[in-house]
Structure formats: C-alpha cells, structure tokens
Design a protein around this motif. Structure first.
Motif, short mmCIF file in Angstrom:
data_model
loop_
_atom_site.label_atom_id
_atom_site.label_comp_id
_atom_site.label_asym_id
_atom_site.label_seq_id
_atom_site.Cartn_x
_atom_site.Cartn_y
_atom_site.Cartn_z
N VAL A 207 0.83 -1.37 -0.14
CA VAL A 207 -0.13 0.34 -0.36
C VAL A 207 0.43 0.98 -0.58
CG1 VAL A 207 -2.04 1.52 1.33
CG2 VAL A 207 -1.50 -1.41 1.51
N ALA A 208 0.83 1.97 -0.24
CA ALA A 208 1.43 3.45 -0.77
C ALA A 208 0.96 4.41 -1.15
CB ALA A 208 2.34 3.36 -1.83
N THR A 209 0.50 5.43 -0.63
CA THR A 209 -0.21 7.42 -0.55
C THR A 209 1.06 8.09 -1.00
OG1 THR A 209 -1.49 5.80 0.74
CG2 THR A 209 -1.85 8.55 0.22
N SER A 210 0.38 8.99 -2.07
CA SER A 210 1.14 9.99 -2.58
C SER A 210 0.10 11.57 -2.58
CB SER A 210 1.40 9.82 -3.69
OG SER A 210 2.61 9.59 -4.12
N GLY A 211 0.39 12.24 -1.89
CA GLY A 211 -0.19 13.43 -1.45
C GLY A 211 0.90 14.80 -0.68
N THR A 212 -0.10 15.61 -0.22
CA THR A 212 0.97 16.71 0.21
C THR A 212 0.77 17.05 1.35
OG1 THR A 212 -1.32 18.20 -0.61
CG2 THR A 212 0.67 18.74 -2.16
N ALA A 213 0.05 15.97 2.08
CA ALA A 213 -0.48 16.59 3.27
C ALA A 213 0.65 17.03 4.42
CB ALA A 213 -1.38 15.38 4.05
N HIS A 214 1.67 15.96 4.44
CA HIS A 214 2.90 16.21 5.04
C HIS A 214 4.10 16.43 4.94
CE1 HIS A 214 0.62 13.47 8.09
NE2 HIS A 214 0.56 12.63 7.30
N ARG A 215 3.71 17.32 3.37
CA ARG A 215 5.74 17.79 2.88
C ARG A 215 4.64 19.30 2.15
NH1 ARG A 215 8.67 13.01 -0.33
NH2 ARG A 215 6.80 12.48 -1.95
N GLY A 216 3.99 19.55 1.78
CA GLY A 216 3.70 20.35 1.68
C GLY A 216 3.83 20.25 -0.32
N SER A 217 3.94 21.47 -1.22
CA SER A 217 3.79 21.36 -2.31
C SER A 217 4.98 20.79 -2.93
CB SER A 217 3.29 22.43 -2.89
OG SER A 217 1.82 22.69 -2.90
N HIS A 218 5.82 19.30 -2.57
CA HIS A 218 6.85 19.14 -3.29
C HIS A 218 6.14 18.34 -4.34
CE1 HIS A 218 10.67 16.75 -2.96
NE2 HIS A 218 9.91 16.26 -3.37
N LEU A 219 5.85 17.48 -4.80
CA LEU A 219 5.05 17.12 -5.38
C LEU A 219 4.42 17.45 -6.53
CD1 LEU A 219 3.72 13.77 -4.30
CD2 LEU A 219 5.75 13.96 -4.92
N VAL A 220 5.74 17.44 -8.20
CA VAL A 220 4.33 18.37 -9.67
C VAL A 220 4.36 16.97 -10.29
CG1 VAL A 220 5.89 20.38 -8.85
CG2 VAL A 220 6.99 18.87 -10.02
N ASP A 221 3.85 18.54 -11.56
CA ASP A 221 4.05 16.82 -12.05
C ASP A 221 4.94 17.56 -13.45
OD1 ASP A 221 3.43 15.85 -15.91
OD2 ASP A 221 0.61 16.61 -15.06
N ALA A 222 5.23 17.25 -13.74
CA ALA A 222 7.05 16.57 -14.52
C ALA A 222 6.38 17.67 -15.95
CB ALA A 222 7.63 15.33 -14.48
N ARG A 223 5.61 17.06 -16.46
CA ARG A 223 5.47 17.30 -17.72
C ARG A 223 5.20 18.94 -17.54
NH1 ARG A 223 0.59 13.79 -18.86
NH2 ARG A 223 -0.12 14.29 -16.58
N THR A 224 4.85 19.98 -16.79
CA THR A 224 4.33 21.48 -16.52
C THR A 224 5.11 21.52 -15.49
OG1 THR A 224 2.62 20.91 -14.56
CG2 THR A 224 2.51 20.90 -17.30
N GLY A 225 5.98 21.09 -13.86
CA GLY A 225 6.36 21.45 -13.34
C GLY A 225 6.04 22.45 -12.77
N LEU A 226 4.36 21.93 -12.18
CA LEU A 226 3.71 22.76 -11.64
C LEU A 226 2.71 21.63 -10.81
CD1 LEU A 226 1.59 24.65 -14.22
CD2 LEU A 226 3.15 25.69 -12.24
N ALA A 227 2.58 22.02 -9.75
CA ALA A 227 1.44 21.33 -8.29
C ALA A 227 0.70 20.66 -8.76
CB ALA A 227 1.22 21.56 -7.21
N PRO A 228 0.50 19.07 -9.29
CA PRO A 228 -1.36 18.83 -9.64
C PRO A 228 -2.55 19.81 -9.64
CG PRO A 228 -0.06 16.78 -8.95
CD PRO A 228 0.89 18.53 -8.30
N ARG A 229 -3.97 19.59 -10.04
CA ARG A 229 -4.75 20.29 -9.36
C ARG A 229 -6.04 19.40 -8.82
NH1 ARG A 229 -8.07 23.99 -12.98
NH2 ARG A 229 -7.34 22.77 -14.54
#
Lengths: 265, 161
Positions: A185-207
């Motif tokens: 089981v794996a979970t990704s998101g921003t809950a504990h890390r701030g806006s760390h993850l981005v869509d590499a195609r745009t460099g922006l945080a996912p919406r």
C-alpha cells in the motif's frame, strides 16, 4: 471477509517496532512465531541497516551521497554502486509508464536540471529491506516507511493486515480501510510535505487531487503508481484505473473515487 | 555448460516474469510459476529430435559447437505461462551469454484478466481515533519524522506492548 477471520485478527495483537531513518519513521508490525525475540530483533536490525545504507547512497539531502555527486556531475553512473543504475532504470520505466508525469530528472524551482530519484527509491528500498523479514519462519509482517508499506502473510487464509487510509484533510482521521494479505500500500499527496510533488510535464503542482493511495503487488510499483497518479491531477483516477491495482483518490473537495474491483462474496 | 544454459534460460524467464509483474497482479507470483523451462539445451540433441516444432524444446540457429569463438543463438520453446505465451532466446559466444532476447512476451490482454485480485478499499465515514480504528498500520502521504508525532500511526506504534 468473514466474521471468523476478523475475530482471529483481534486475537493476536501484532508486536510493534519503530525507528527513524531517511528522515521518516519506519514502523514494523509482526505476528506469529518470531514476532518477538532474538530472531525478530536481528531481522529488524538488518532492515534498518539496509535502509541506512540506501540513505547513504541515495539521499538528495546529503551532499556526499552518490546521487548528490551524480547530480553535480562529479561522478558517472559507472562509478556509483550498481543499485543506483537499477533505480535510475526503474525511474525511466516509471517515466514511460506515467506518460512523463513522473520524472527522475526534471527542472528544479529555478529551471535548473534536477536529479531526484526519491520517488522511486523509497518503495524499492523498503521492498528490498523487507526480504530480511521473510526469512523468519511462520511469521507475518507489515513494514511501513512513512506511510508506504509491504504486507506479508504466509497463510492465505489468515486474517489480512488492515491498513487505514489516512484522511489527507485531517491526519487524525481515516477515509478508508484496505484489507491486504500479501501486497503493498502506498499513498502520495501533499498532506505532510507541502507542495513537493509536481507534474513533471508542467513543473506545477497537480490540480484537484489531494492524495492517491494504491494497493498492489509490489511496493516499488505501488509507490511509483501513487506518485504518477497524483501527478496527473484531475486525471488521477482515469490514469490509475488503467493500472492493475486497486486504490483510492481523495479530491480537494473531500470527495473520493475508489479504483478497482468490488469485494467478492 | 548445457546445464548452466538451461538454468540461465529458466532464470531469464523468471526475470522476465518478475519484470512484467507490475503490469499483472494476481496472487503471489512464485518462482515456480516462472520457472517453466525444462528442455535440455543441447544443440546436437535438438537437431536430432527435429520435427517436434514450437514448444517442444529449445533449438539453436548455428550448430553452436564449431569452436570457442562461434556465436550461437539458443532459442527456448514457447512456454505457456500464467500470463500468456513466452519465449526467450540467448546468444552465446565462447561459453558466455552475450545477449538475451524476449521473442514472445505474455500478451497484455491476458494480464488484464488478472486485474481483480485487490479489493476496493472500504470507505469509512466516522471519525476514527487509533483505538476505535482497529487497523494495523496507516497509509498516508509520506510522513516526515516530525509530522509523524501527530499521526495516527504514531498512536498505533505507541500502543505497542
């Protein structure tokens, strides 16, 4: 899930171990013959040693790690331990499978090229370290690194591990429970890390999306799939439903989309 | 050498299966499911047993015993795996494997049929704390060691014997 297995599950409370490495907590729950005792402690020590070694090689926070030196072009891939090549190859595969939403090399905050294999490393490292626990006879385990975990149960009829899916809007609550006998089981998101993850195609945080949880066979891939789905933003559920896994997407507005098959009879 | 090649071909199949397993799913993929080669990779023997066709046994494309430097392709049989037909080919030279090709890979449609083994997470409505949750572990977006202290997982770990 019959009532009987639920009752059995409650009969044996797992023995728990906690430690910290790579800036995150490592939690282990074990049940069965070697859940406690010298063999359990020895295997747990091996797990932690393994993860510390991974941190030494891969950490982007340590300027002296192989990956940091590789990013600065001070050394070549050939001069790194073979695991670095293995992880970079996984990263390339993940990039292809996610249609570019997931990338190990991507532009940094100021546009400079950045090498960050951490999205691949964690799942891979935990799955690898868990092998030490599989050597314990008649012992089941669930090994979690910062909320991503490997579950292992020897008897397919034994009660499954019950994995709570955290509510990304309120970490004291759960939004779902997944029953996993053997898997990940794996979970990704921003809950504990701030806006760390981005869509590499745009460099922006996912919406639109707050977290994506994936239940699958391998933690290496569940971790990559959760991150890639999250990076897809509004398309998270659409992308994840093309994968051979189940999971749960939690949206910004608090609604959820379960992915996968409905529980059997 | 024959035994080694047979073993390596089996291993290659296993490796290919493991490599593919993220796109399959199903229950535990054991080594047994992947270890599907049983043929003896003797170039001479496979020539003399000619006519057995696909799936009957491995075959080589160039004799393979001319000398230490002669390259030979050793083609495994088409193997029906849990995920569909699979066939691998090894190129050997001077007793060393120089190349591995996957001639047939289990088709994705057969993998799709395996997509059913992980049940949907069960949605829960009520506010749950660590005591009432009745869970073994909590999955959430990566906890850092500091954020962990506030988490349900910390409460679960705290309750350890």
């Amino acid at each position: 899930m019959s009532t009987v297995t639920g009752e059995q599950a409650r009969h044996e409370r797992p023995t728990r171990y906690v430690d910290h490495v790579m800036g995150m907590p490592i939690s282990l729950a074990m049940r069965g013959r070697h859940a406690a005792g010298a063999k359990a402690l020895a295997a747990w020590a091996e797990v932690m040693q393994d993860l510390s070694e991974v941190d030494r090689v891969f950490s982007t926070y340590r300027p002296d790690s192989f990956v940091s030196r590789l990013a600065r072009h001070e050394i070549t891939l050939d001069e790194c331990p073979p695991e670095v090549g293995e992880v970079m190859a996984l990263g390339e595969l993940a990039e292809r499978e996610s249609f570019g939403a997931f990338r190990v090399r991507r532009p940094g905050p100021s546009g400079e090229p950045m090498l960050d294999p951490s999205g691949v490393v964690k799942g891979w490292a935990v799955e690898r370290a868990a092998v030490h626990l599989r050597d314990l006879e008649t012992t089941d385990f669930c090994l979690s690194a910062g909320g991503d975990m490997v579950c292992w149960t020897l008897d397919p009829l034994a009660p499954p591990w019950r994995i709570g899916i955290e509510d990304p809007h309120d970490p004291r609550r759960l939004v779902a429970v997944a029953h996993v006998t053997t898997g990940a089981v794996a979970t990704s998101g921003t809950a504990h890390r701030g806006s760390h993850l981005v869509d590499a195609r745009t460099g922006l945080a996912p919406r639109g999306v707050t977290s994506v949880s994936v239940v699958g066979h391998s933690l290496t891939w569940s971790d990559i799939e959760a991150t890639a789905a999250y990076a897809h933003g509004l398309d998270a559920a659409t992308w994840l439903s093309t994968r051979p896994v189940s999971g749960l997407v939690v949206w910004e507005d608090g609604t959820t989309t379960p992915i996968g098959t409905t529980p059997g009879p | 050498m024959r035994r080694i090649i047979t073993w390596i071909l089996s291993t290659v199949t296993v490796v290919v299966m493991l490599f593919g397993y993220h796109t399959s799913t199903s229950g535990a993929l054991t080594a047994g499911q992947g270890t599907v080669f049983t043929g003896v990779l003797d170039p001479g023997a496979s020539r003399s047993s000619g006519g057995s066709g696909q799936g009957a046994g491995p075959r080589t494309s160039q004799g393979g015993t001319k000398g230490p430097a002669a390259a030979a392709n050793v083609t495994g049989p088409v193997v029906q795996t849990h995920y569909g037909p699979e066939q691998v080919q090894l190129t050997t030279k001077a007793s060393a494997i120089t190349d591995v090709n996957v001639l047939q890979y289990p088709h994705s449609s057969s993998q799709d049929q395996q997509i059913s083994s992980y049940a949907l997470p069960i949605l829960v409505q009520a506010t749950l704390d660590a005591q009432s949750a009745d869970v073994d572990m909590v999955s959430g977006a990566t906890y850092t060691s500091s954020g962990y202290l506030e988490s349900l997982q910390a409460a679960l770990d705290e309750a350890r014997q």
